[in-house]
Write an enzyme that holds these catalytic residues in place. Structure first.
Site, short mmCIF file in Angstrom:
data_model
loop_
_atom_site.label_atom_id
_atom_site.label_comp_id
_atom_site.label_asym_id
_atom_site.label_seq_id
_atom_site.Cartn_x
_atom_site.Cartn_y
_atom_site.Cartn_z
N LYS A 9 -14.82 2.05 7.10
CA LYS A 9 -15.11 2.19 8.52
C LYS A 9 -16.12 1.13 8.98
O LYS A 9 -16.75 0.47 8.15
CB LYS A 9 -15.64 3.61 8.78
CG LYS A 9 -14.62 4.73 8.46
CD LYS A 9 -15.21 6.09 8.77
CE LYS A 9 -14.27 7.22 8.39
NZ LYS A 9 -14.86 8.56 8.69
N TYR A 49 -6.45 9.48 14.32
CA TYR A 49 -7.12 10.78 14.22
C TYR A 49 -6.44 11.86 15.06
O TYR A 49 -7.09 12.83 15.44
CB TYR A 49 -8.58 10.64 14.63
CG TYR A 49 -9.49 10.09 13.55
CD1 TYR A 49 -9.55 10.71 12.28
CD2 TYR A 49 -10.32 8.99 13.76
CE1 TYR A 49 -10.39 10.23 11.29
CE2 TYR A 49 -11.16 8.51 12.76
CZ TYR A 49 -11.19 9.13 11.53
OH TYR A 49 -12.03 8.68 10.54
N ASN A 111 -19.92 7.95 7.64
CA ASN A 111 -19.63 8.21 6.22
C ASN A 111 -18.83 7.13 5.53
O ASN A 111 -18.19 7.37 4.50
CB ASN A 111 -18.99 9.60 6.08
CG ASN A 111 -17.70 9.73 6.87
OD1 ASN A 111 -17.22 8.76 7.43
ND2 ASN A 111 -17.14 10.93 6.89
N HIS A 114 -12.74 6.28 4.90
CA HIS A 114 -11.72 7.30 5.16
C HIS A 114 -10.68 7.27 4.06
O HIS A 114 -10.32 6.20 3.58
CB HIS A 114 -11.02 7.03 6.50
CG HIS A 114 -9.74 7.80 6.65
ND1 HIS A 114 -9.72 9.10 7.09
CD2 HIS A 114 -8.46 7.49 6.35
CE1 HIS A 114 -8.46 9.54 7.09
NE2 HIS A 114 -7.68 8.57 6.64
N GLU A 125 -0.26 7.71 7.78
CA GLU A 125 -1.32 6.72 7.99
C GLU A 125 -0.90 5.34 7.49
O GLU A 125 -1.18 4.33 8.14
CB GLU A 125 -2.62 7.20 7.34
CG GLU A 125 -3.20 8.41 8.08
CD GLU A 125 -4.37 9.09 7.38
OE1 GLU A 125 -4.88 10.09 7.93
OE2 GLU A 125 -4.78 8.65 6.27
P1 ATP Z 1 -12.02 11.48 6.40
O1 ATP Z 1 -10.77 12.05 7.05
O2 ATP Z 1 -12.69 10.42 7.23
O3 ATP Z 1 -11.84 11.10 4.99
P2 ATP Z 1 -12.88 14.08 6.03
O4 ATP Z 1 -11.48 14.37 5.70
O5 ATP Z 1 -13.94 14.40 5.03
O6 ATP Z 1 -13.10 12.61 6.35
P3 ATP Z 1 -12.35 15.26 8.61
O7 ATP Z 1 -12.60 16.68 8.79
O8 ATP Z 1 -10.93 14.78 8.45
O9 ATP Z 1 -13.25 14.77 7.38
O10 ATP Z 1 -13.01 14.48 9.80
C1 ATP Z 1 -12.70 13.13 10.02
C2 ATP Z 1 -13.95 12.36 10.29
O11 ATP Z 1 -14.59 12.90 11.45
C3 ATP Z 1 -15.02 12.45 9.18
O12 ATP Z 1 -14.85 11.48 8.22
C4 ATP Z 1 -16.30 12.25 9.97
O13 ATP Z 1 -16.55 10.85 10.11
C5 ATP Z 1 -16.00 12.80 11.33
N1 ATP Z 1 -16.54 14.15 11.52
C6 ATP Z 1 -16.12 15.28 10.94
N2 ATP Z 1 -16.84 16.33 11.35
C7 ATP Z 1 -17.73 15.84 12.24
C8 ATP Z 1 -18.76 16.42 13.04
N3 ATP Z 1 -19.00 17.72 13.01
N4 ATP Z 1 -19.48 15.58 13.83
C9 ATP Z 1 -19.22 14.27 13.88
N5 ATP Z 1 -18.26 13.66 13.16
C10 ATP Z 1 -17.53 14.43 12.35
MG MG Z 2 -9.76 13.83 7.02
#
Ligand code: ATP
Ligand code: MG
Length: 136
Positions: A9, A49, A111, A114, A125
């Site tokens: 990212k 997303y 974080n 992805h 994706e």
């Molecule tokens: P990713 O899909 O990025 O690998 P993930 O699967 O761990 O991460 P998801 O629940 O799919 O998490 O959420 C996608 C992304 O949205 C996360 O990587 C994070 O950057 C962001 N995100 C998730 N929860 C929150 C939140 N409560 N506040 C802000 N950003 C969030």
């Molecule tokens: Mg995810």
């Protein structure tokens, strides 16, 4: 062979973590079959997303993903979807040291990386980010 979509990212790119992250996937033994750097548009980020459309952080998340260069990759190998998620970790605050987010990130919204969360999302994706001829 199984494939997954991995993206570094904008925070990860800006912080100079591209080689660090690629090294971890390479050392494990996974094979890089596609890579490019691009600044996704906001609309593109929304497509990526789309499963999170109803979440309160959706707009902020899409603005963030489209805020700078992203390194988009496809990695291949046995179990790469699941094990790739293991290399990544979860919430930076809950991830063990040794994982990418555990070692390199502090807050949920920044974080670094992805990874597709299952076979269906991996397929979707990969086809969103890459044309078939861009993969080796
Ligand atoms: P990713 O899909 O990025 O690998 P993930 O699967 O761990 O991460 P998801 O629940 O799919 O998490 O959420 C996608 C992304 O949205 C996360 O990587 C994070 O950057 C962001 N995100 C998730 N929860 C929150 C939140 N409560 N506040 C802000 N950003 C969030
Ligand atoms: Mg995810």
């Amino acid at each position: 062979m199984e494939r997954t979509f991995i993206a570094i990212k904008p925070d990860g790119v800006q912080r100079g973590l591209i080689s660090e992250i690629i090294t971890r996937f390479e050392r494990k033994g996974f094979k890089l079959v596609g890579i490019k750097i691009m600044v996704p548009s906001n609309g593109f980020a929304q497509k990526h997303y789309h499963g999170l459309k109803e979440r309160p952080f959706f707009n902020g998340l899409c603005n963030f993903l489209s805020s700078g260069p992203v390194v988009a990759m496809v990695w291949e190998g046995e179990g790469v979807i699941r094990y790739g998620r293991k290399l990544i970790g979860t919430d930076p605050q809950k991830s063990e040291p040794g994982t990418i987010r555990g070692d390199l990130a502090v807050v949920l919204g920044r974080n670094v990386i992805h990874g597709s969360d299952g076979p269906e999302t991996a397929k979707d994706e990969i086809s969103l980010w890459f044309k078939p001829e861009e993969l080796v």
